[in-house]
Write an enzyme that holds these catalytic residues in place. Structure first.
Site, mmCIF file in Angstrom:
data_model
loop_
_atom_site.group_PDB
_atom_site.id
_atom_site.type_symbol
_atom_site.label_atom_id
_atom_site.label_comp_id
_atom_site.label_asym_id
_atom_site.label_seq_id
_atom_site.Cartn_x
_atom_site.Cartn_y
_atom_site.Cartn_z
ATOM 1 N N HIS A 192 0.776 -1.141 0.160
ATOM 2 C CA HIS A 192 -0.088 0.074 0.139
ATOM 3 C C HIS A 192 0.838 1.269 0.040
ATOM 4 C CE1 HIS A 192 -3.334 -2.491 2.243
ATOM 5 N NE2 HIS A 192 -3.150 -2.884 0.826
ATOM 6 N N GLU A 435 -0.039 -11.557 -25.245
ATOM 7 C CA GLU A 435 0.945 -11.807 -24.042
ATOM 8 C C GLU A 435 1.258 -13.229 -23.896
ATOM 9 O OE1 GLU A 435 -0.891 -10.084 -20.466
ATOM 10 O OE2 GLU A 435 -3.027 -10.885 -20.934
ATOM 11 N N CYS A 506 1.388 -2.412 -24.290
ATOM 12 C CA CYS A 506 0.877 -1.790 -22.963
ATOM 13 C C CYS A 506 1.735 -2.331 -21.825
ATOM 14 C CB CYS A 506 -0.633 -1.921 -22.628
ATOM 15 S SG CYS A 506 -1.039 -3.976 -22.693
HETATM 16 C C1 PEP Z 1 1.404 -7.334 -19.446
HETATM 17 O O1 PEP Z 1 1.321 -8.503 -19.187
HETATM 18 O O2 PEP Z 1 2.346 -6.809 -19.968
HETATM 19 C C2 PEP Z 1 0.162 -6.543 -19.076
HETATM 20 C C3 PEP Z 1 -0.015 -5.093 -19.515
HETATM 21 O O3 PEP Z 1 -0.653 -6.830 -18.104
HETATM 22 P P1 PEP Z 1 -0.828 -7.053 -16.556
HETATM 23 O O4 PEP Z 1 0.833 -6.581 -16.216
HETATM 24 O O5 PEP Z 1 -1.733 -6.504 -16.030
HETATM 25 O O6 PEP Z 1 -0.412 -8.586 -16.538
HETATM 26 MG MG MG Z 2 -0.604 -9.521 -18.594
#
Ligand code: PEP
Ligand code: MG
Length: 577
Positions: A192, A435, A506
């Site tokens: 946190h 991913e 992302c």
């Molecule tokens: C990732 O796996 O790169 C992603 C953006 O998702 P998370 O980090 O939420 O698994």
């Molecule tokens: Mg991910």
């Protein structure tokens, strides 16, 4: 004498100030037996302390809601849930009446039992929750002893807050003009304190183990929240150097503000969609302030965590509507529930016992196995689609049938809502996260049926290189510059373009501005990054020439060794402001 402590870098930046020791470290808990005739009085003493602590916590939660917004106030609610647990009350009262323990010891004994269970869990998220229980117990015991924790409102000078743990409630009295940093004994990257410090944009180092016993009130310290270092009693030259570095950082961030309204466009005119990754509606405002064009990844699962019941469809609708509305005129990409792996929700049974949770019932697999949960989320999203501009994407797609199954459910809910006369946007684009390596390899197949692709490198690296992303023993092997990763990114970008679809990234790799020219050269059209990194990445985009970036990517793809590829990248000099 100068000493140095090293912990987990939790919130970037440099903080300089004098120690403000929030608590005195470990509490000394008195241990004794009570006479049998004293049981009633001891139980009454416990109930009174419990009530007082509860009232204080409820007040703090209300204060937190005002200052920090709903996400962090929900943490306050989590503490209230622990303290209101009837099992806890009855267990403590049993320890007093049957074992004849004094109230302080009874509280400590009961909470230790619970906290041991959490401590032994494999999952980092649950191990972190142990600290919540210890904290709640500490507050009841302090109340019993008539000792209250120091308040940040007593602060008079520029300070570094040093504490065993920092509760969101502690920050209610925080003066942002005086608090220059946090140095905390416990906690990891997802604690946190780390999240709080990031949202308050205050430099922080956590997981320092014993910093509370190594410093004294008023002692000068420097916190380097980017490296994870804390310098105690720094020599004058170090103070001069760190002050200079801090000035540079402040000047840079002021310069970067000027970029806010400029487009994320390369020198030769390619427009890149630069957006941000967000976990809660409360963080959405900061996204625009940093000059981001919307949200490229909204991690909806955070709405499902830290609570004992599922969010209702209406609650989700309100939340998603608020986000989509705030982001206008830009788009929000809502990722459907990515529960499982290291993100476990209390209402889900069985996941905690999975032997390989990252290879288990996670993300889209979880949603397809729990259609009622999935449908409620999709309905909430579709209903919110008229409140702003929205795209939806599925996490952890590993094959085309999986993607189609999810899409069929989305289409079905779309039809149902339309028949019910509920207003929905005419078209809601649906994307797939790439991913899992299998999805990258068949990205051409997926791109034919998806509206866009977004590469999640955090998981793509984990699954391709077989590196558990939360296991500290193998972090040195986690290598974004591995040729396998770069090839998969290129394959995915090419596959998307072959079918006329845009391809974004992302994962955290998109936030590394040293990589920006390479990523653009590999063909990405969109980058979604940590909100505070938007200005720097924008600056890197604006300093890149796409034709040069493509040549660079081609050259780097011909270098088999990650270290040499990195050396080549390090030689790229962008003329940044
Ligand atoms: C990732 O796996 O790169 C992603 C953006 O998702 P998370 O980090 O939420 O698994
Ligand atoms: Mg991910």
């Amino acid at each position: 004498m100068t000493t140095m402590a090293n912990g987990v870098a939790a919130s970037p930046g440099i903080g300089i100030g004098n120690v403000f020791l929030l608590d005195e470290g470990d509490l000394i808990v008195p241990r004794h037996y009570i006479p049998r005739e004293g049981v009633k009085r001891e139980v009454a003493r416990f109930r009174k302390a419990l009530d007082k602590t509860k009232r204080e916590m409820a007040k703090d939660t209300a204060g937190m809601l005002k200052i920090l917004g709903k996400t962090h106030a929900r943490l306050g609610e989590a503490y209230l849930m622990i303290i209101e647990d009837p099992l806890l009350t009855s267990d403590v009262e049993r320890q007093i009446s049957k074992e004849l323990l004094n109230a302080e010891l009874a509280v400590q004994t009961c909470l230790e039992k619970v906290s041991h269970t959490f401590e032994n869990m494999n999952d980092e998220y649950f191990r972190e929750r142990k600290n919540d229980i210890v904290e709640v117990g500490g507050r009841i015991i302090r109340q019993l002893l008539g000792k209250t924790k120091r308040s940040l409102s007593e602060m008079k000078e520029e300070s570094i807050v040093v504490a065993h743990n920092l509760l969101p409630s502690d920050t209610v009295a925080l003066r942002s003009d005086l608090v220059k940093g946090f140095a905390i004994d416990v906690g990891g990257k997802t604690s946190h304190t780390a999240l709080l410090a990031q949202s308050l944009e205050i430099p922080a180092v956590v997981g320092l183990r014993n910093i509370t016993s190594r410093v004294q009130n008023g002692q000068p310290v420097i916190v380097d929240g980017s490296k994870g270092d804390v310098l105690i009693d720094p020599p004058p030259q170090a103070l001069v150097n760190y002050r200079r570095e801090r000035e540079i950082l402040v000047r840079e961030s002021k310069d970067l503000v000027k970029l806010r309204d400029l487009p994320a466009q390369t020198l030769d005119g390619k427009r890149i969609e630069l957006s941000a990754n967000v976990e809660s509606a409360d963080d959405a405002k900061a996204v625009l302030a940093h000059g981001s064009e919307g949200i490229g990844l909204f991690r909806t699962e955070y709405l499902y965590l830290n609570r004992s019941t599922l969010p209702t469809e209406d609650e989700q609708f309100e939340h998603y509507s608020r986000v989509a509305k705030q982001m206008l005129p830009y788009t929000t990409v809502f990722r459907t529930l990515d529960i499982g792996g290291d993100k476990l929700a209390a209402f889900v049974d069985g996941l905690a016992e999975e032997r390989n949770p990252f290879l288990g019932l996670r993300a889209l697999r979880f949603s397809l196995r729990n259609p009622e949960i999935f449908r409620a989320q999709l309905r909430a999203l579709l209903r919110a689609s008229v409140k702003g501009k929205m795209r939806i994407m599925f996490p952890m797609v590993s094959g085309i049938e999986e993607f189609r199954s999810g899409k069929a459910i989305l289409d079905d809910e779309f039809q149902k809502l339309s028949r019910e006369g509920v207003p929905i946007a005419k078209k809601v684009e649906l994307g797939a996260m790439i991913e899992v390596p299998s999805a990258a390899v068949i990205a051409d197949v997926i791109a034919k049926e998806a509206d866009f692709l977004s590469i999640g490198t955090n998981d793509l690296i984990q699954y391709t290189l077989a590196i558990d992303r939360v296991n500290e023993n193998v972090t040195h092997l986690y290598e974004p510059m591995h040729l396998a990763i770069l090839r998969l990114v290129k394959m995915t970008a090419d596959a998307g373009h072959q079918h006329g679809k845009w391809v974004g990234m992302c994962g955290d790799m998109a936030s590394d501005l040293k990589l920006t020219p390479l990523l653009l050269g590999l063909g990405l059209d969109e980058l979604s990054v940590v909100p505070s990194f938007v200005p720097k990445v924008k600056q890197a985009i604006r300093a890149t020439n796409l034709a040069d970036a493509r040549a660079l990517a081609e050259e780097i793809l011909s270098i088999p060794e990650a270290s040499k590829a990195q050396d080549r990248l390090n030689r790229v000099k962008l003329s940044l402001i």
